[in-house]
Design an enzyme around this catalytic site. Sequence first.
Site, PDB file in Angstrom:
ATOM      1  N   ARG A   1      -4.877  11.256  -2.746  1.00 16.45           N
ATOM      2  CA  ARG A   1      -4.869  10.890  -1.330  1.00 16.45           C
ATOM      3  C   ARG A   1      -3.484  10.404  -0.897  1.00 16.45           C
ATOM      4  O   ARG A   1      -3.073  10.571   0.225  1.00 16.45           O
ATOM      5  CB  ARG A   1      -5.903   9.795  -1.070  1.00 16.45           C
ATOM      6  CG  ARG A   1      -5.842   9.230   0.346  1.00 16.45           C
ATOM      7  CD  ARG A   1      -6.938   8.203   0.594  1.00 16.45           C
ATOM      8  NE  ARG A   1      -6.638   7.422   1.776  1.00 16.45           N
ATOM      9  CZ  ARG A   1      -7.006   7.734   3.003  1.00 16.45           C
ATOM     10  NH1 ARG A   1      -7.703   8.819   3.219  1.00 16.45           N
ATOM     11  NH2 ARG A   1      -6.663   6.967   4.019  1.00 16.45           N
TER      12      ARG A   1
ATOM     13  N   SER B   1      -6.505  12.379   3.210  1.00 21.95           N
ATOM     14  CA  SER B   1      -5.100  12.108   2.915  1.00 21.95           C
ATOM     15  C   SER B   1      -4.611  11.038   3.888  1.00 21.95           C
ATOM     16  O   SER B   1      -5.065  10.980   5.033  1.00 21.95           O
ATOM     17  CB  SER B   1      -4.278  13.383   3.109  1.00 21.95           C
ATOM     18  OG  SER B   1      -2.905  13.062   3.104  1.00 21.95           O
ATOM     19  N   SER B   2      -3.685  10.197   3.426  1.00 19.95           N
ATOM     20  CA  SER B   2      -3.177   9.171   4.339  1.00 19.95           C
ATOM     21  C   SER B   2      -2.187   9.786   5.338  1.00 19.95           C
ATOM     22  O   SER B   2      -1.957   9.230   6.398  1.00 19.95           O
ATOM     23  CB  SER B   2      -2.503   8.054   3.549  1.00 19.95           C
ATOM     24  OG  SER B   2      -1.486   8.591   2.732  1.00 19.95           O
TER      25      SER B   2
ATOM     26  N   MET C   1      -3.250   5.111  10.248  1.00 16.42           N
ATOM     27  CA  MET C   1      -2.349   5.105   9.097  1.00 16.42           C
ATOM     28  C   MET C   1      -1.851   3.674   8.903  1.00 16.42           C
ATOM     29  O   MET C   1      -1.062   3.164   9.717  1.00 16.42           O
ATOM     30  CB  MET C   1      -1.177   6.059   9.329  1.00 16.42           C
ATOM     31  CG  MET C   1      -0.374   6.282   8.067  1.00 16.42           C
ATOM     32  SD  MET C   1       0.890   7.510   8.343  1.00 16.42           S
ATOM     33  CE  MET C   1       1.350   7.883   6.662  1.00 16.42           C
TER      34      MET C   1
ATOM     35  N   GLY D   1      -9.269  -0.772  10.407  1.00 16.17           N
ATOM     36  CA  GLY D   1      -8.926  -1.889  11.291  1.00 16.17           C
ATOM     37  C   GLY D   1     -10.080  -2.440  12.106  1.00 16.17           C
ATOM     38  O   GLY D   1      -9.899  -3.351  12.913  1.00 16.17           O
TER      39      GLY D   1
ATOM     40  N   CYS E   1      -4.908  -1.862   3.359  1.00 16.25           N
ATOM     41  CA  CYS E   1      -3.781  -0.926   3.333  1.00 16.25           C
ATOM     42  C   CYS E   1      -2.437  -1.624   3.236  1.00 16.25           C
ATOM     43  O   CYS E   1      -2.199  -2.609   3.918  1.00 16.25           O
ATOM     44  CB  CYS E   1      -3.723  -0.107   4.617  1.00 16.25           C
ATOM     45  SG  CYS E   1      -5.163   0.847   4.898  1.00 16.25           S
TER      46      CYS E   1
HETATM   47  P1  XMP Z   1     -10.984  -0.898   6.940  1.00 12.22           P
HETATM   48  O1  XMP Z   1     -10.086  -1.696   7.855  1.00 12.22           O
HETATM   49  O2  XMP Z   1     -12.254  -0.507   7.591  1.00 12.22           O
HETATM   50  O3  XMP Z   1     -10.175   0.447   6.639  1.00 12.22           O
HETATM   51  O4  XMP Z   1     -11.194  -1.615   5.646  1.00 12.22           O
HETATM   52  C1  XMP Z   1     -10.712   1.482   5.864  1.00 12.22           C
HETATM   53  C2  XMP Z   1      -9.747   2.643   5.875  1.00 12.22           C
HETATM   54  O5  XMP Z   1      -8.533   2.298   5.205  1.00 12.22           O
HETATM   55  C3  XMP Z   1      -7.937   3.473   4.666  1.00 12.22           C
HETATM   56  N1  XMP Z   1      -7.625   3.208   3.265  1.00 12.22           N
HETATM   57  C4  XMP Z   1      -6.410   2.897   2.819  1.00 12.22           C
HETATM   58  N2  XMP Z   1      -5.222   2.841   3.440  1.00 12.22           N
HETATM   59  N3  XMP Z   1      -4.185   2.217   1.408  1.00 12.22           N
HETATM   60  C5  XMP Z   1      -4.103   2.511   2.726  1.00 12.22           C
HETATM   61  O6  XMP Z   1      -2.990   2.455   3.284  1.00 12.22           O
HETATM   62  C6  XMP Z   1      -5.347   2.262   0.702  1.00 12.22           C
HETATM   63  O7  XMP Z   1      -5.382   1.980  -0.482  1.00 12.22           O
HETATM   64  C7  XMP Z   1      -6.515   2.636   1.440  1.00 12.22           C
HETATM   65  N4  XMP Z   1      -7.804   2.823   1.081  1.00 12.22           N
HETATM   66  C8  XMP Z   1      -8.455   3.167   2.218  1.00 12.22           C
HETATM   67  C9  XMP Z   1      -8.931   4.602   4.816  1.00 12.22           C
HETATM   68  O8  XMP Z   1      -8.505   5.388   5.902  1.00 12.22           O
HETATM   69  C10 XMP Z   1     -10.221   3.848   5.095  1.00 12.22           C
HETATM   70  O9  XMP Z   1     -11.163   4.617   5.793  1.00 12.22           O
END
Ligand code: XMP
Length: 498
Positions: free
Chosen positions: A413, A261-262, A311, A352, A317
Site C-alpha cells: 500500500r 494505495s496511499s 492522504m 479523519g 497516519c
Molecule cells: P481513521 O482516521 O478513520 O483513518 O482512523 C483510517 C484511514 O487511514 C488510512 N490509513 C493510513 N494512512 N498510514 C497512513 O498514512 C497508515 O499506516 C495508514 N493505515 C490506514 C486509510 O486510508 C484508512 O482508511
Amino acid sequence: DGYSAEVLFNQGFCYTYDDVIFHPGFIDFAADQVDLSTRVSRNITIRTPLVSSPMDTVTESEMAVAMAEVGGMGFLHYNMTMESQVEHVKRVKSHNPGYVANPAIMGPSATLSELDKLLTARGFTSVCVTEDGASEGTLLGLVTTRDIEFVRDRTTALSEVMTTVGKLVLGSTDMTLQENETTLLECKRGKLPIVNRHGCLTGLLTRANVKARLNRPAAGAPALDNHGKLLCGAAIGTRDTDRVRAQQLFGAGVNAIILDSSQGDSVYQLEMIKFLKNELPQLDVIAGNVVTQQQARRLLEAGADGLRVGMGSGSICTTQEVCAVGRGQATAVYKVGQVAREFDVPIIADGGIQNSGHIVKALALGANVAMCGSVFSGSTEAPGQYFYQDGARVKKYRGMGSLDAMKKGSDSRYLSESGHLKIAQGVSGTVRDKGSIKSTIPYLIHGAKQGFQDLGADSLEKVHQMLANGLMTMEVRTNAAQKEGGIHDMHSYTKVPW
Ligand code: XMP
C-alpha cells in the site's frame, strides 16, 4: 453572510473538518425524514452512508457482516492470504442477517478458565457447547456468565455447568427471523440457539440482535446484493498476483474492489483498472487514494467506478510527516468531489472522521460516503482480542503502513520497501472498547441527520445541490473559535467514545 465552498476553498490554504463550520439553514422537516441513502460506487447503493476501512484491525468478515446489517458496507483488508480473504467473503455471503455473526462455540470438556479467556477476548457473555466444539456440531448445551460467576474452581468442565439442550428453548432453521425473535422474547431468555432438524447448531439469536434490528437507523435495512446476500467489498493491491486475487474474490461474490494505495495516481492503478474493467465488468472498482483534481481525473478517465479520498488524514497516519505530501481533508473532499460529479461517480471520504459532525462535513462538502477506521476500531466486531492496559479494556488499532502491520506484509500500500529498509507511514497502538458498532452507528447516523436538518437539507442530493449552487455558507474557525466550539470550563464530564 458567510462564504460559499467555492470561495473558501480557493484561497491557498487547505482545511480539515475542524477548521470549517457551516451556517444553519431553514428547517421545514423532521430529522427522521432526512434520507442519507447514497452510492458507494457507480452501481452500489446503500442506505447508511458509512463504510469500514480495509485495515487488519478494522474489517474482517464479522465487521463486514455488521456493517451491511446496519445498511452500510465493509471492505475486507488484504493483509492475509488470498485464500483467507476469499473465505471471509464467503462468510459474509453465507450469513443470515439478524443473527449473531460468529457465535462462540466450545466442546463440553473445555474448562471455565478457557471459557473466561474466550469471553474476555471476544467480549461475549455466552458460549454454545457442541459435540467436540465443532462449529456446526450437535448442540449439547449453553453456558452464560450467569451460570459460572460463582463457581470457584475454574478447572470445572463446561459439561458440569451448562444448561443442557433439553432445558433450553431453541429456535429453528425452519422458522423465519421474526418467528425466532418472537420465541426468544416470549420465553424471556437472553439467547436462543438455532438448530436444524438434526439438532446441529446453525446460529444464535440474542436480545441484542433484536434490539439492534429495532434500533437501526431509520430506513437502515440490511444492505443486500441482487441475490439477497449482504453486500461486501474487499481491498487488493496492484501486483500481478492481485489480478488473480480479484478474480477469486469476484468468484466468491464480492461486490466492489478497492485498489488500496496511499497515492493512487499511478500507472499501476491505471493498468489494474483497465484489466478489471475488461475481465470483470460486473465488478465495481474503487480507485485511490487521491486528494487532487488531477489525480482524480486520470483515474476517472480510466474507468474507476468510485474514488477514495484522503492522504495523511487518518488517526494513525504519518504520511504527511514522513513524505510531506497530502492535503487537509475538507479541502480534498470538496476538490475531488467537484471532478467526480462531472463523471457522475461517487467518492468516499476516507480518514479523519471522529464524530457525527465530521460525517456531516464530509457529506456536505461533496462526499457520498464516509470511511472510518478509528471510529469502528476497538468495537466488538473489529478483529483482535480485548486486553487490559492501564486499567482500560482495549483492542489493538494500527495503521496499515505501521512497521507492525508491514511485518505481516501490508507494505505494498505504501510502496515502502527500499532494499531491506522499511519506512513506516503509520503508527500502532491501542483504543478503548467501544462496544458494538450496532450501537455506535445508529447514534452517529442520528447525529448526522440532525446536522442535515440544521443545514436545511433533507437528503444527500439536496445538500450537494446546495453546495454546487453556493447556497451552503460556511466560514473558517480560528483556534479560539474551535476551542469555544469544543467542551470547555468543565470540572469533569462524561462523553461518548466517538
Ligand atoms: P481513521 O482516521 O478513520 O483513518 O482512523 C483510517 C484511514 O487511514 C488510512 N490509513 C493510513 N494512512 N498510514 C497512513 O498514512 C497508515 O499506516 C495508514 N493505515 C490506514 C486509510 O486510508 C484508512 O482508511
